[in-house]
Write an enzyme that holds these catalytic residues in place. Structure first.
Site, PDB file in Angstrom:
ATOM      1  N   ASP A  56       0.821  -1.223   0.000  1.00  0.00           N
ATOM      2  CA  ASP A  56       0.000   0.000   0.000  1.00  0.00           C
ATOM      3  C   ASP A  56       0.852   1.270   0.000  1.00  0.00           C
ATOM      4  OD1 ASP A  56       0.748  -0.871   2.627  1.00  0.00           O
ATOM      5  OD2 ASP A  56      -0.678   0.531   3.523  1.00  0.00           O
ATOM      6  N   GLU A 114      -0.610  -1.945   5.150  1.00  0.00           N
ATOM      7  CA  GLU A 114       0.312  -1.929   6.294  1.00  0.00           C
ATOM      8  C   GLU A 114       0.231  -0.605   7.038  1.00  0.00           C
ATOM      9  OE1 GLU A 114       3.295  -1.334   8.968  1.00  0.00           O
ATOM     10  OE2 GLU A 114       3.304  -0.158   7.141  1.00  0.00           O
TER      11      GLU A 114
HETATM   12 ZN   LIG Z   1       5.473   3.508   6.237  1.00  0.00          ZN
HETATM   13 ZN   LIG Z   2       6.613   0.775   5.300  1.00  0.00          ZN
END
Ligand SMILES: [Zn+2]
Ligand SMILES: [Zn+2]
Length: 369
Positions: A56, A114
């Site tokens: 991401d 994440e």
């Molecule tokens: Zn990051």
């Molecule tokens: Zn990262």
């Protein structure tokens, strides 16, 4: 050039699926919403080793002057997760060409979200770790020179919690404080007191951080504020310290309420746990890294108190998270940090990371006879 935010990685997932398909690797989609898992197995019932890349991007407008600048308005790969995808796809390509020699199974885990939403947990709920013996994760690391690998046993990334607290006092005239409960004064007291948790309650050998990053309240220079809102983050390398910080914050809040006869509401948001490397898996990464970058270039990382949701995988399975030095050449050390709008990394680092991924698997699952 086409970065996508957490759980919106549709184009990215598609690109990964197509690439894995073309390599003859079996593909599972929608694992943890937008996650993709490739599985490369052999006839042997050997170990199953998972390699993970997050995919991401961040909600930042890219400002760097580079030919491969983001084409998606207000979104950029400011953490380097596009590089992680590239390294894992690179490893998939190399390993798929050696599938005849494989004595176990490799799972290529492409994880969404994440940056804050904990995509790792969603993949775990969807069974990504079933049958997995060990898991390894990677991060490009602009705090280290290209050609180095950072790895250590035990904690490598911090627990990252957040908090928002609302101080409810009683307003009045700035010239007549009697009878008021000054929320600005109470905020000042709290901010100072929180720092005593770091300096007096925790072991100084074990790093912790409490940062109040936002303070909001008041009306005018001559008015005593009736309400102040503080927001901040706490960091710790152990779950004990993560818990200790929260409980000591509660103690200080209770004491401050009594001291100032006011109300303080705490909204504490538990974030990612600390990322704690299994010692023998970390040792394995170190040995593999030394083969790629040489003895002196692999070792203790430049540590940060950043959080990383790879921690959820490591709570379930032994494994290790390692850092691939990627500081752009000819730039001042630390001048292009992760999450800045001109983020960029040294692309030869991709070869290093891919090679370490491949070495980890060759060492564990590939016979040379
Ligand atoms: Zn990051
Ligand atoms: Zn990262």
């Amino acid at each position: 050039m086409y970065p996508e935010l957490a759980f919106e990685e549709h184009k990215t997932s598609k690109l990964i699926q197509d690439r894995l398909d073309s390599l003859g690797i079996s593909v599972q989609t929608a694992v943890g919403k937008t996650g993709v898992v490739g599985t490369l197995s052999s006839k042997d019932n050997g170990k199953t080793i998972a390699l993970r890349a997050d995919m991401d991007a961040l909600p930042i407008q890219e400002t760097g002057k580079i030919p491969y600048k983001s084409k998606n308005e207000g979104i950029m790969h400011a953490c380097g997760h596009d590089g992680h995808v590239a390294m894992l796809l690179g490893a998939a390509e190399v390993l798929s060409s050696k599938r005849d020699k494989l004595t176990g199974t490799v799972k290529f885990v492409f994880q969404p979200a994440e940056e804050g939403l904990g995509g790792a947990r969603f993949m775990i709920e969807d069974g990504v770790l079933e049958g997995v013996d060990q898991i390894y994760g990677i991060h490009l690391w602009n705090y280290q020179e290209c050609g180095t690998i950072g790895i250590k046993p035990g904690p490598i990334m911090a627990a990252a919690d957040g908090f928002k607290l609302t101080i409810i006092g009683k307003g009045g005239h700035g010239a007549a404080p009697q009878g008021t409960k000054d929320a600005v004064l109470i905020a000042a007291q709290l901010i100072q007191s929180f720092q005593t948790i770091v300096s007096r309650d925790t072991n100084p050998i074990e790093s912790t951080v409490i940062s109040v990053g936002k303070i909001n309240g008041g009306y005018n220079f001559n008015i005593i504020a009736d309400k102040v809102v503080l927001e901040g983050t706490t960091r710790a390398y152990t779950e004990q310290n993560q818990k200790l910080i929260k409980s000591r914050m509660n103690d200080i809040i209770e004491g401050t309420e009594r001291m100032f006869n006011c109300k303080i509401e705490l909204d504490y948001m538990a974030g990612y746990p600390p990322t704690i490397n299994d010692p023998s898996c970390a040792e394995h990464v170190l040995l593999c890294a030394k083969k790629i970058v040489g003895d002196s270039a692999a070792g203790h990382p430049y540590l940060s108190m950043g959080g990383e949701d790879f921690s959820y995988f490591l709570k379930e399975k032994p494994g290790a998270f390692f850092l691939v030095g990627s500081a752009p050449k000819n730039s001042e050390p630390l001048s292009i940090p992760h999450h800045c709008s001109h983020f960029d990394f040294e692309e030869t680092a991709l070869l290093v990371g891919t090679s370490v991924f491949v070495e980890i698997i060759e060492d564990l699952l590939i016979t040379n006879n």
